[in-house]
Design a protein around this motif. Sequence first.
Motif, PDB file in Angstrom:
ATOM      1  N   PHE A   1     148.201 141.955  22.954  1.00 14.96           N
ATOM      2  CA  PHE A   1     147.513 141.387  22.053  1.00 14.96           C
ATOM      3  C   PHE A   1     146.030 141.220  22.320  1.00 14.96           C
ATOM      4  CE2 PHE A   1     146.092 138.338  18.789  1.00 14.96           C
ATOM      5  CZ  PHE A   1     146.511 138.852  17.712  1.00 14.96           C
ATOM      6  N   ASP A   2     145.932 140.742  23.625  1.00 15.26           N
ATOM      7  CA  ASP A   2     144.449 140.465  23.890  1.00 15.26           C
ATOM      8  C   ASP A   2     143.733 141.731  24.283  1.00 15.26           C
ATOM      9  OD1 ASP A   2     142.692 138.422  24.565  1.00 15.26           O
ATOM     10  OD2 ASP A   2     143.150 138.420  26.636  1.00 15.26           O
ATOM     11  N   LYS A   3     144.456 142.638  24.864  1.00 15.66           N
ATOM     12  CA  LYS A   3     143.790 144.242  25.288  1.00 15.66           C
ATOM     13  C   LYS A   3     143.686 145.064  23.934  1.00 15.66           C
ATOM     14  CE  LYS A   3     145.231 148.200  27.963  1.00 15.66           C
ATOM     15  NZ  LYS A   3     146.085 148.732  28.492  1.00 15.66           N
ATOM     16  N   LEU A   4     144.820 144.936  23.220  1.00 14.22           N
ATOM     17  CA  LEU A   4     144.554 145.749  21.974  1.00 14.22           C
ATOM     18  C   LEU A   4     143.612 145.274  20.720  1.00 14.22           C
ATOM     19  CD1 LEU A   4     148.034 147.623  22.469  1.00 14.22           C
ATOM     20  CD2 LEU A   4     145.703 148.468  22.955  1.00 14.22           C
ATOM     21  N   ALA A   5     143.856 143.920  20.461  1.00 18.72           N
ATOM     22  CA  ALA A   5     143.238 143.282  19.330  1.00 18.72           C
ATOM     23  C   ALA A   5     141.823 142.487  19.675  1.00 18.72           C
ATOM     24  CB  ALA A   5     144.374 142.494  18.846  1.00 18.72           C
ATOM     25  N   LEU A   6     142.082 141.540  20.437  1.00 13.65           N
ATOM     26  CA  LEU A   6     141.047 140.629  20.902  1.00 13.65           C
ATOM     27  C   LEU A   6     139.618 141.361  21.526  1.00 13.65           C
ATOM     28  CD1 LEU A   6     142.672 137.385  21.035  1.00 13.65           C
ATOM     29  CD2 LEU A   6     140.947 137.836  19.549  1.00 13.65           C
ATOM     30  N   LYS A   7     140.048 141.821  22.750  1.00 13.31           N
ATOM     31  CA  LYS A   7     138.932 142.222  23.257  1.00 13.31           C
ATOM     32  C   LYS A   7     138.169 143.477  22.649  1.00 13.31           C
ATOM     33  CE  LYS A   7     140.557 140.955  27.913  1.00 13.31           C
ATOM     34  NZ  LYS A   7     141.115 141.225  29.237  1.00 13.31           N
ATOM     35  N   PRO A   8     138.714 144.393  22.030  1.00 12.96           N
ATOM     36  CA  PRO A   8     137.892 145.398  21.399  1.00 12.96           C
ATOM     37  C   PRO A   8     136.951 144.675  20.305  1.00 12.96           C
ATOM     38  CG  PRO A   8     140.336 146.318  21.826  1.00 12.96           C
ATOM     39  CD  PRO A   8     140.271 144.739  22.119  1.00 12.96           C
ATOM     40  N   LEU A   9     137.486 143.633  19.726  1.00 10.76           N
ATOM     41  CA  LEU A   9     136.822 142.972  18.504  1.00 10.76           C
ATOM     42  C   LEU A   9     135.784 142.582  19.227  1.00 10.76           C
ATOM     43  CD1 LEU A   9     136.415 142.360  15.473  1.00 10.76           C
ATOM     44  CD2 LEU A   9     137.847 140.423  15.905  1.00 10.76           C
ATOM     45  N   ARG A  10     135.787 141.803  20.257  1.00  8.44           N
ATOM     46  CA  ARG A  10     134.812 141.173  20.806  1.00  8.44           C
ATOM     47  C   ARG A  10     133.455 142.267  21.471  1.00  8.44           C
ATOM     48  NH1 ARG A  10     138.709 137.867  23.995  1.00  8.44           N
ATOM     49  NH2 ARG A  10     139.082 135.975  22.686  1.00  8.44           N
ATOM     50  N   ALA A  11     134.030 143.387  21.971  1.00  9.42           N
ATOM     51  CA  ALA A  11     133.120 144.409  22.714  1.00  9.42           C
ATOM     52  C   ALA A  11     132.306 144.940  21.413  1.00  9.42           C
ATOM     53  CB  ALA A  11     134.343 145.463  23.109  1.00  9.42           C
ATOM     54  N   THR A  12     133.204 145.171  20.021  1.00  6.74           N
ATOM     55  CA  THR A  12     132.534 145.522  18.957  1.00  6.74           C
ATOM     56  C   THR A  12     131.258 144.387  18.447  1.00  6.74           C
ATOM     57  OG1 THR A  12     134.491 146.643  18.094  1.00  6.74           O
ATOM     58  CG2 THR A  12     132.562 146.196  16.402  1.00  6.74           C
ATOM     59  N   ARG A  13     131.748 143.218  18.568  1.00  5.05           N
ATOM     60  CA  ARG A  13     130.510 142.213  18.117  1.00  5.05           C
ATOM     61  C   ARG A  13     129.340 142.383  19.021  1.00  5.05           C
ATOM     62  NH1 ARG A  13     130.885 137.141  18.500  1.00  5.05           N
ATOM     63  NH2 ARG A  13     132.567 136.993  19.658  1.00  5.05           N
ATOM     64  N   ALA A  14     129.719 142.628  20.592  1.00  5.96           N
ATOM     65  CA  ALA A  14     128.495 142.610  21.483  1.00  5.96           C
ATOM     66  C   ALA A  14     127.791 143.662  21.209  1.00  5.96           C
ATOM     67  CB  ALA A  14     129.456 142.685  22.738  1.00  5.96           C
ATOM     68  N   TYR A  15     128.468 144.973  20.884  1.00  6.24           N
ATOM     69  CA  TYR A  15     127.595 146.006  20.733  1.00  6.24           C
ATOM     70  C   TYR A  15     126.687 145.985  19.330  1.00  6.24           C
ATOM     71  CZ  TYR A  15     126.374 150.736  19.070  1.00  6.24           C
ATOM     72  OH  TYR A  15     125.832 151.778  18.496  1.00  6.24           O
ATOM     73  N   LEU A  16     127.332 145.429  18.314  1.00  8.00           N
ATOM     74  CA  LEU A  16     126.515 145.008  17.292  1.00  8.00           C
ATOM     75  C   LEU A  16     125.506 144.221  17.442  1.00  8.00           C
ATOM     76  CD1 LEU A  16     129.345 145.247  14.366  1.00  8.00           C
ATOM     77  CD2 LEU A  16     127.757 147.124  14.941  1.00  8.00           C
ATOM     78  N   LYS A  17     125.594 143.131  17.980  1.00  7.25           N
ATOM     79  CA  LYS A  17     124.636 142.350  18.708  1.00  7.25           C
ATOM     80  C   LYS A  17     123.410 143.012  19.263  1.00  7.25           C
ATOM     81  CE  LYS A  17     123.771 137.834  20.587  1.00  7.25           C
ATOM     82  NZ  LYS A  17     124.168 136.453  21.221  1.00  7.25           N
TER      83      LYS A  17
END
Length: 117
Positions: free
Chosen positions: A47-63
């Motif tokens: 769940f961490d690998k496939l759901a949370l970490k990609p979302l966090r990476a997306t937020r960091a990229y957008l920021k």
Amino acid sequence: MQTRLLDYQNQLGKNVNLCLLLYYLDSLNLAINQTQLNKLEQSISEFDKLALKPLRATRAYLKANQAEITDYAAIRKALLGAELKLEKQQQIILIDEVNSMNLTPCATPNNSDKYLS
């Protein structure tokens, strides 16, 4: 505490929800063994690998690129809301897993230290 937990997540790759659960078990004077800790980690790893970490990476990229992103504030808010919902789901996974375990009463448990070391 929030800053410390985010440092564990960002610098050590630790899971904040698991840290919170272990601190809670410490406060209840309940100890888990290494096998149980491994099982807790395993229960959330996908769940961490496939759901949370990609979302966090997306937020960091957008920021990092917010100047070029139309309506960045609204997108950020929506992503934060989604992340909180995913965090709650992960907490449910952890709680279900820990509720299936036989925990050991202990005057000085070191669950969080076991995970963080």
